[in-house]
Design a protein around this motif. Structure first.
Motif, short mmCIF file in Angstrom:
data_model
loop_
_atom_site.label_atom_id
_atom_site.label_comp_id
_atom_site.label_asym_id
_atom_site.label_seq_id
_atom_site.Cartn_x
_atom_site.Cartn_y
_atom_site.Cartn_z
N GLY A 1 0.80 -1.21 0.00
CA GLY A 1 0.00 0.00 0.00
C GLY A 1 0.84 1.26 0.00
N ILE A 2 0.15 2.37 0.15
CA ILE A 2 0.77 3.69 0.19
C ILE A 2 0.70 4.21 1.62
CG2 ILE A 2 0.47 6.11 -0.52
CD1 ILE A 2 -0.43 5.02 -3.25
N LEU A 3 1.81 4.77 2.07
CA LEU A 3 1.91 5.36 3.40
C LEU A 3 2.25 6.83 3.21
CD1 LEU A 3 1.77 4.16 6.34
CD2 LEU A 3 4.26 4.25 6.33
N ALA A 4 1.47 7.71 3.85
CA ALA A 4 1.68 9.15 3.69
C ALA A 4 1.44 9.86 5.01
CB ALA A 4 0.74 9.70 2.61
N PRO A 5 2.07 11.01 5.22
CA PRO A 5 1.82 11.78 6.45
C PRO A 5 0.35 12.16 6.56
CG PRO A 5 3.76 12.62 5.32
CD PRO A 5 3.10 11.65 4.37
N ARG A 6 -0.22 11.94 7.71
CA ARG A 6 -1.63 12.25 7.91
C ARG A 6 -1.84 13.76 7.91
NH1 ARG A 6 -5.47 8.94 9.47
NH2 ARG A 6 -3.94 7.41 10.23
N GLY A 7 -2.70 14.23 7.00
CA GLY A 7 -3.03 15.66 6.96
C GLY A 7 -2.00 16.53 6.28
N GLY A 8 -0.91 15.93 5.72
CA GLY A 8 0.12 16.72 5.07
C GLY A 8 -0.29 17.18 3.68
N TYR A 9 0.38 18.23 3.19
CA TYR A 9 0.11 18.74 1.85
C TYR A 9 0.75 17.84 0.80
CZ TYR A 9 0.72 21.46 -2.40
OH TYR A 9 0.74 21.87 -3.71
N ARG A 10 0.00 17.55 -0.25
CA ARG A 10 0.55 16.85 -1.40
C ARG A 10 0.22 17.66 -2.65
NH1 ARG A 10 -1.25 12.05 1.37
NH2 ARG A 10 -3.19 11.99 0.16
N SER A 11 1.19 17.82 -3.51
CA SER A 11 0.97 18.57 -4.74
C SER A 11 -0.03 17.84 -5.62
CB SER A 11 2.30 18.74 -5.49
OG SER A 11 2.73 17.48 -5.99
N PRO A 12 -0.65 18.56 -6.58
CA PRO A 12 -1.54 17.89 -7.53
C PRO A 12 -0.85 16.74 -8.27
CG PRO A 12 -1.80 20.26 -7.68
CD PRO A 12 -0.64 20.02 -6.76
N LEU A 13 0.44 16.90 -8.53
CA LEU A 13 1.17 15.83 -9.21
C LEU A 13 1.26 14.58 -8.34
CD1 LEU A 13 2.84 15.26 -11.81
CD2 LEU A 13 4.86 15.88 -10.47
N ALA A 14 1.52 14.77 -7.04
CA ALA A 14 1.57 13.63 -6.13
C ALA A 14 0.22 12.93 -6.04
CB ALA A 14 2.03 14.09 -4.74
N GLU A 15 -0.84 13.72 -5.99
CA GLU A 15 -2.17 13.13 -5.94
C GLU A 15 -2.45 12.32 -7.21
OE1 GLU A 15 -4.00 12.97 -3.48
OE2 GLU A 15 -3.70 14.69 -2.17
N ARG A 16 -2.01 12.84 -8.36
CA ARG A 16 -2.26 12.11 -9.60
C ARG A 16 -1.47 10.81 -9.64
NH1 ARG A 16 -5.35 9.68 -12.41
NH2 ARG A 16 -4.80 9.29 -14.58
N LEU A 17 -0.22 10.82 -9.17
CA LEU A 17 0.57 9.59 -9.16
C LEU A 17 -0.06 8.55 -8.24
CD1 LEU A 17 2.97 7.93 -10.01
CD2 LEU A 17 4.36 9.13 -8.31
N ILE A 18 -0.60 8.99 -7.12
CA ILE A 18 -1.29 8.06 -6.22
C ILE A 18 -2.51 7.45 -6.90
CG2 ILE A 18 -2.66 7.94 -4.09
CD1 ILE A 18 -0.65 9.88 -2.83
N GLU A 19 -3.24 8.28 -7.65
CA GLU A 19 -4.40 7.76 -8.39
C GLU A 19 -3.97 6.70 -9.41
OE1 GLU A 19 -6.23 11.11 -10.17
OE2 GLU A 19 -7.02 11.93 -8.28
N ILE A 20 -2.88 6.96 -10.13
CA ILE A 20 -2.40 6.00 -11.13
C ILE A 20 -1.97 4.70 -10.47
CG2 ILE A 20 -0.57 5.56 -12.82
CD1 ILE A 20 -0.65 8.58 -13.48
#
Length: 304
Positions: A272-291
């Motif tokens: 899975g994916i592990l990310a800081p809770r409540g942290g900012y992610r750029s639109p690019l990071a969000e798109r890579l997570i979607e992919i």
């Protein structure tokens, strides 16, 4: 409070040593020491105990470190978000991935992202779970792709399961074990092993299983931080046992290995994916997570 003084404090708290912290920040030791003293005077607290071995946080210092570290990460996130909005860009994605997942899962997602976003900038750290977790805690990564085992369970992180990837004991197809009518855990103790280092979760899990069953620990003769796929040639020419994932077994190299049919040493785990809770992610990071999520969904589909 000066922001630079807070950065000096955080660097010394992480390294436990003024000299190392000064080298990391590119400042002189006197300037760093002066900043620490200035911060202590402002807070009216002693943050460190000076010892012959370095700098140790006091109890108030430890409490201040935990709070200020999160506050500093939050400020960094705010600055990154403001910069992205000001530039009108997609921003930078900083991802971590374990060696096992890089080639067959993460890399194809990056290729798709670059096809969709030709101007994308990606920083990738390929390392073992412990090193990636440390970088994630320090705010050096937006997220990491890894096995979601117990050490990733923390209130600081959010976990996004992607797909199952069981871990099996495996050996070359003609291994003597496969000639036995019935295999028990004690049989595995008679052979030597190729395993990752003792700091890796899969190694710790296997050793715990042996201990729980009253068996001696695996006799490890080769340790490696590389994927088993890179070392299959050793396994094919010896009677060594190893731990191997479903991902590796499905790859070209892994198809030469046989799985030891023993549920007692089969680890049912989730990638899975592990990310800081409540942290900012750029639109690019969000798109890579979607992919990555789309690629994971395809993996979960039944194979025909």
């Amino acid at each position: 409070m000066r922001l630079e003084d807070l950065d000096y404090f955080l660097a010394v708290a992480r390294s436990g040593h003024v000299g190392r912290a000064a080298d990391q920040l590119g400042v002189s030791q006197p300037a760093l020491t002066k900043g620490i003293r200035r911060l202590e005077e402002e807070l009216k607290l002693q943050l460190f105990n000076r010892t012959p071995k370095g700098m140790a946080l006091t109890l108030p210092g430890e409490a201040f470190y935990q709070r200020s570290r999160q506050a500093r990460l939050g400020l960094d996130d705010a600055l990154r978000e403001a910069a992205d909005l000001h530039r009108g860009t997609m921003g930078l994605v900083r991802a971590g991935v374990t060696p096992l997942l890089a080639e067959h899962f993460f890399n194809p997602a990056c290729v798709e992202l670059l096809a969709q976003r030709p101007a994308a900038r990606i920083s990738v750290m390929v390392n073992l779970n412990d090193a990636l977790l440390s970088a994630l805690r320090q705010g050096e990564l937006d997220f990491m792709v890894c096995s979601l085992h117990e050490s990733t369970q923390s209130a600081d992180f959010e976990r996004l399961p992607l797909f199952p990837d069981n871990l099996y004991v495996a050996a070359r197809a003609g291994h003597p074990l496969f000639g036995r009518p019935r295999i028990v855990l004690g049989d595995l103790a008679q052979y030597r092993w190729l395993l990752p280092g003792p700091q890796v979760a899969s190694r710790r899990w296997l050793e715990t299983r042996f201990e729980q069953r009253g068996a001696p620990p695996p006799d490890v003769v080769i340790e490696s931080n590389a994927s088993v796929a890179n070392l299959v040639g050793i396994l094919l020419n010896t009677d060594l046992l190893t731990l191997v994932s479903e991902i590796t077994l499905r790859s070209g190299a892994g198809r030469s290995l046989g799985v030891v049919p023993l549920e007692d040493v089969t680890w049912h785990r989730e990638i899975g994916i592990l990310a800081p809770r409540g942290g900012y992610r750029s639109p690019l990071a969000e798109r890579l997570i979607e992919i990555l999520g789309d690629h994971a969904a395809a993996r979960r589909q039944p194979r025909t």
